[in-house]
Design a protein around this motif. Structure first.
Motif, mmCIF file in Angstrom:
data_model
loop_
_atom_site.group_PDB
_atom_site.id
_atom_site.type_symbol
_atom_site.label_atom_id
_atom_site.label_comp_id
_atom_site.label_asym_id
_atom_site.label_seq_id
_atom_site.Cartn_x
_atom_site.Cartn_y
_atom_site.Cartn_z
ATOM 1 N N ILE A 1 -21.246 -84.335 19.892
ATOM 2 C CA ILE A 1 -21.699 -84.545 18.511
ATOM 3 C C ILE A 1 -20.645 -84.050 17.533
ATOM 4 O O ILE A 1 -20.354 -84.694 16.520
ATOM 5 N N TYR B 1 -25.226 -89.962 12.574
ATOM 6 C CA TYR B 1 -25.600 -88.787 11.777
ATOM 7 C C TYR B 1 -25.847 -89.256 10.349
ATOM 8 O O TYR B 1 -24.972 -89.866 9.733
ATOM 9 N N LEU C 1 -22.417 -80.969 8.491
ATOM 10 C CA LEU C 1 -22.895 -80.743 9.856
ATOM 11 C C LEU C 1 -22.232 -79.451 10.333
ATOM 12 O O LEU C 1 -21.016 -79.322 10.287
ATOM 13 N N LEU D 1 -30.175 -87.255 13.053
ATOM 14 C CA LEU D 1 -29.304 -87.457 14.219
ATOM 15 C C LEU D 1 -29.972 -88.424 15.185
ATOM 16 O O LEU D 1 -31.157 -88.279 15.494
#
Length: 241
Positions: A51, A66, A84, A6
């Protein structure tokens, strides 16, 4: 060189006219446990929601990469397919489903039945309390047990990055210690973790690196163990000094 999982660059987030996050940089490398600490309202949860693409109606600027690709504007369900996973503040378990059914929901993007069963066995080993109650409805569990279930469910998706938002919130001191023991165990198994947490001391004790967020800005970052000894951190977040 560490593999970057990240990377956040110049992230700004505004709710209407309020600038909640004011241009932050943050990164997490493969296998790391990185913690983001700070007072309530500092912008930590807002950063996690940016995110995961769960900030409707907000203006989000900057870059979020990512595993080497930009995920700005990506829908949250697409991110699950990209491995994720996030355990939200308040846990969010499926209360009318059993523990076992919750774990199966965590694996809904997978089709490898033998692998799914192996993972259920694996995480029941890490969370023996859940194994004892596997047929029990999730809504009847204690807060700490629900937190364990939410973590185990997220891990069933084989996350390349696990986001944990305030896992100790609202739990008894004994259960807080247990949750952090589990966080350390999961990290030791090689899972990459970004942990947002108000309990700065336990978070820094568990983490490899830490970031301090204050009023929408990153004000400090570094080796977590060094930060535990930093006078400013001690005074502001550890109740020492």
């Amino acid at each position: 060189m560490s593999e970057n999982i990240l990377k956040i660059s110049g992230l700004k987030i505004a709710y209407g006219g309020i600038q909640a996050v004011k241009g932050i940089d943050l990164e997490v490398n493969k296998g790391e446990l990185v913690t983001l600490i700070g007072a309530n309202g500092a912008g930590k949860t807002t950063t996690l929601k940016a995110i995961t693409g769960t900030l409707p109606g907000c203006k989000v600027e900057g870059q979020i990469h990512y595993v080497g690709s930009s995920i700005m504007g990506t829908n949250s369900f697409e991110l699950v397919k990209k491995n994720l996973a996030m355990v939200p503040e308040g846990r969010g378990v499926f209360t009318r489903m059993s523990i076992l059914e919750n774990l199966m929901m965590g694996a809904y993007t997978r089709s490898d039945k033998a692998g799914i069963q192996a993972d259920i066995d694996k995480w029941f080993g890490v969370f023996p309390r859940l194994k004892e109650r596997s047929a029990q409805l999730a809504g009847t569990l204690s807060g700490g047990e629900q937190q364990m279930l939410a973590m185990a469910r997220a891990l069933m998706s084989h996350p390349k990055l696990l986001l944990l938002d305030e896992p100790s919130m609202g739990l008894s001191p004994i259960m807080v210690e247990k949750i952090f023991e589990v966080v350390r165990t999961v990290s030791a198994q090689g899972v990459t973790i970004l942990l947002v947490e108000q309990n700065a001391k336990l978070a820094l004790q568990a983490a490899h690196r830490g970031y301090v967020m204050d009023s929408g800005l990153i004000t400090m970052n570094g080796n977590a163990k060094d930060m535990l000894d930093d006078p400013k951190v001690k005074e502001a977040y550890l109740g020492e000094g």
